[in-house]
Design a protein around this motif. Structure first.
Motif, PDB file in Angstrom:
ATOM      1  N   ILE A   1       0.813  -1.213   0.000  1.00 35.22           N
ATOM      2  CA  ILE A   1       0.000   0.000   0.000  1.00 35.22           C
ATOM      3  C   ILE A   1       0.847   1.263   0.000  1.00 35.22           C
ATOM      4  O   ILE A   1       0.340   2.340  -0.286  1.00 35.22           O
ATOM      5  CB  ILE A   1      -0.986   0.035   1.187  1.00 35.22           C
ATOM      6  N   ALA A   2       2.123   1.127   0.336  1.00 32.30           N
ATOM      7  CA  ALA A   2       2.998   2.304   0.365  1.00 32.30           C
ATOM      8  C   ALA A   2       4.443   1.851   0.428  1.00 32.30           C
ATOM      9  O   ALA A   2       4.737   0.695   0.762  1.00 32.30           O
ATOM     10  CB  ALA A   2       2.674   3.178   1.577  1.00 32.30           C
ATOM     11  N   SER A   3       5.339   2.770   0.113  1.00 33.16           N
ATOM     12  CA  SER A   3       6.767   2.540   0.335  1.00 33.16           C
ATOM     13  C   SER A   3       7.406   3.873   0.692  1.00 33.16           C
ATOM     14  O   SER A   3       6.946   4.933   0.247  1.00 33.16           O
ATOM     15  CB  SER A   3       7.436   1.911  -0.887  1.00 33.16           C
TER      16      SER A   3
ATOM     17  N   ALA B   1      -8.182  -1.251   1.566  1.00 35.72           N
ATOM     18  CA  ALA B   1      -8.930   0.005   1.433  1.00 35.72           C
ATOM     19  C   ALA B   1      -8.841   0.839   2.701  1.00 35.72           C
ATOM     20  O   ALA B   1      -8.592   2.050   2.648  1.00 35.72           O
ATOM     21  CB  ALA B   1     -10.385  -0.274   1.077  1.00 35.72           C
ATOM     22  N   ALA B   2      -9.022   0.202   3.849  1.00 29.16           N
ATOM     23  CA  ALA B   2      -8.955   0.925   5.119  1.00 29.16           C
ATOM     24  C   ALA B   2      -7.545   1.474   5.364  1.00 29.16           C
ATOM     25  O   ALA B   2      -7.378   2.615   5.793  1.00 29.16           O
ATOM     26  CB  ALA B   2      -9.377   0.018   6.271  1.00 29.16           C
ATOM     27  N   ALA B   3      -6.536   0.674   5.061  1.00 35.43           N
ATOM     28  CA  ALA B   3      -5.151   1.112   5.277  1.00 35.43           C
ATOM     29  C   ALA B   3      -4.794   2.282   4.366  1.00 35.43           C
ATOM     30  O   ALA B   3      -4.155   3.244   4.810  1.00 35.43           O
ATOM     31  CB  ALA B   3      -4.196  -0.062   5.029  1.00 35.43           C
ATOM     32  N   ARG B   4      -5.206   2.217   3.122  1.00 38.47           N
ATOM     33  CA  ARG B   4      -4.944   3.335   2.204  1.00 38.47           C
ATOM     34  C   ARG B   4      -5.646   4.608   2.676  1.00 38.47           C
ATOM     35  O   ARG B   4      -5.086   5.704   2.598  1.00 38.47           O
ATOM     36  CB  ARG B   4      -5.388   2.982   0.784  1.00 38.47           C
ATOM     37  N   ALA B   5      -6.858   4.474   3.181  1.00 35.21           N
ATOM     38  CA  ALA B   5      -7.603   5.635   3.669  1.00 35.21           C
ATOM     39  C   ALA B   5      -6.905   6.262   4.886  1.00 35.21           C
ATOM     40  O   ALA B   5      -6.808   7.485   4.990  1.00 35.21           O
ATOM     41  CB  ALA B   5      -9.030   5.239   4.018  1.00 35.21           C
ATOM     42  N   ILE B   6      -6.405   5.423   5.765  1.00 32.95           N
ATOM     43  CA  ILE B   6      -5.704   5.919   6.964  1.00 32.95           C
ATOM     44  C   ILE B   6      -4.450   6.684   6.561  1.00 32.95           C
ATOM     45  O   ILE B   6      -4.202   7.789   7.044  1.00 32.95           O
ATOM     46  CB  ILE B   6      -5.363   4.748   7.909  1.00 32.95           C
TER      47      ILE B   6
END
Length: 72
Positions: free
Chosen positions: A7-9, A61-66
Motif C-alpha cells: 500500500i505504500a513505500s 482500502a482501510a489502510a490506504r484511507a488511513i
C-alpha cells in the motif's frame, strides 16, 4: 489466509515506522519486510524499493484511507 498487498513505500525508515504504528493503532496489522535489512545496509534502499508497507488484501482500502488522511 489472504495475500499481502503493497500500500505504500518509504525511503525514510522513520516514516515507515510511523506509518506502521498508525496502522497498528487502527487495528490493521502491517508487515514491513525490509525494516531490519535496510537498517543494516541503507545502500540497498533504492535497489529494494524502499521500506514497503504490506497489509492483508481485505485491509487494503482501510489502510490506504488511513495513510491518505495523514498525507493531506
Amino acid at each position: 489466509m489472504s495475500a499481502f498487498v503493497k500500500i505504500a513505500s518509504f525511503v525514510d525508515r522513520s516514516e515507515a515506522v510511523i506509518a506502521e504504528g498508525l496502522l497498528k493503532t487502527n487495528g490493521i496489522e502491517p508487515l514491513v519486510p525490509e525494516l531490519y535489512t535496510l537498517a543494516a545496509d541503507p545502500g540497498l534502499i533504492f535497489a529494494l524499493g524502499g521500506y514497503r508497507i504490506l497489509v492483508h488484501e481485505e485491509d487494503e482500502a482501510a489502510a490506504r484511507a488511513i495513510l491518505a488522511a495523514i498525507a493531506e
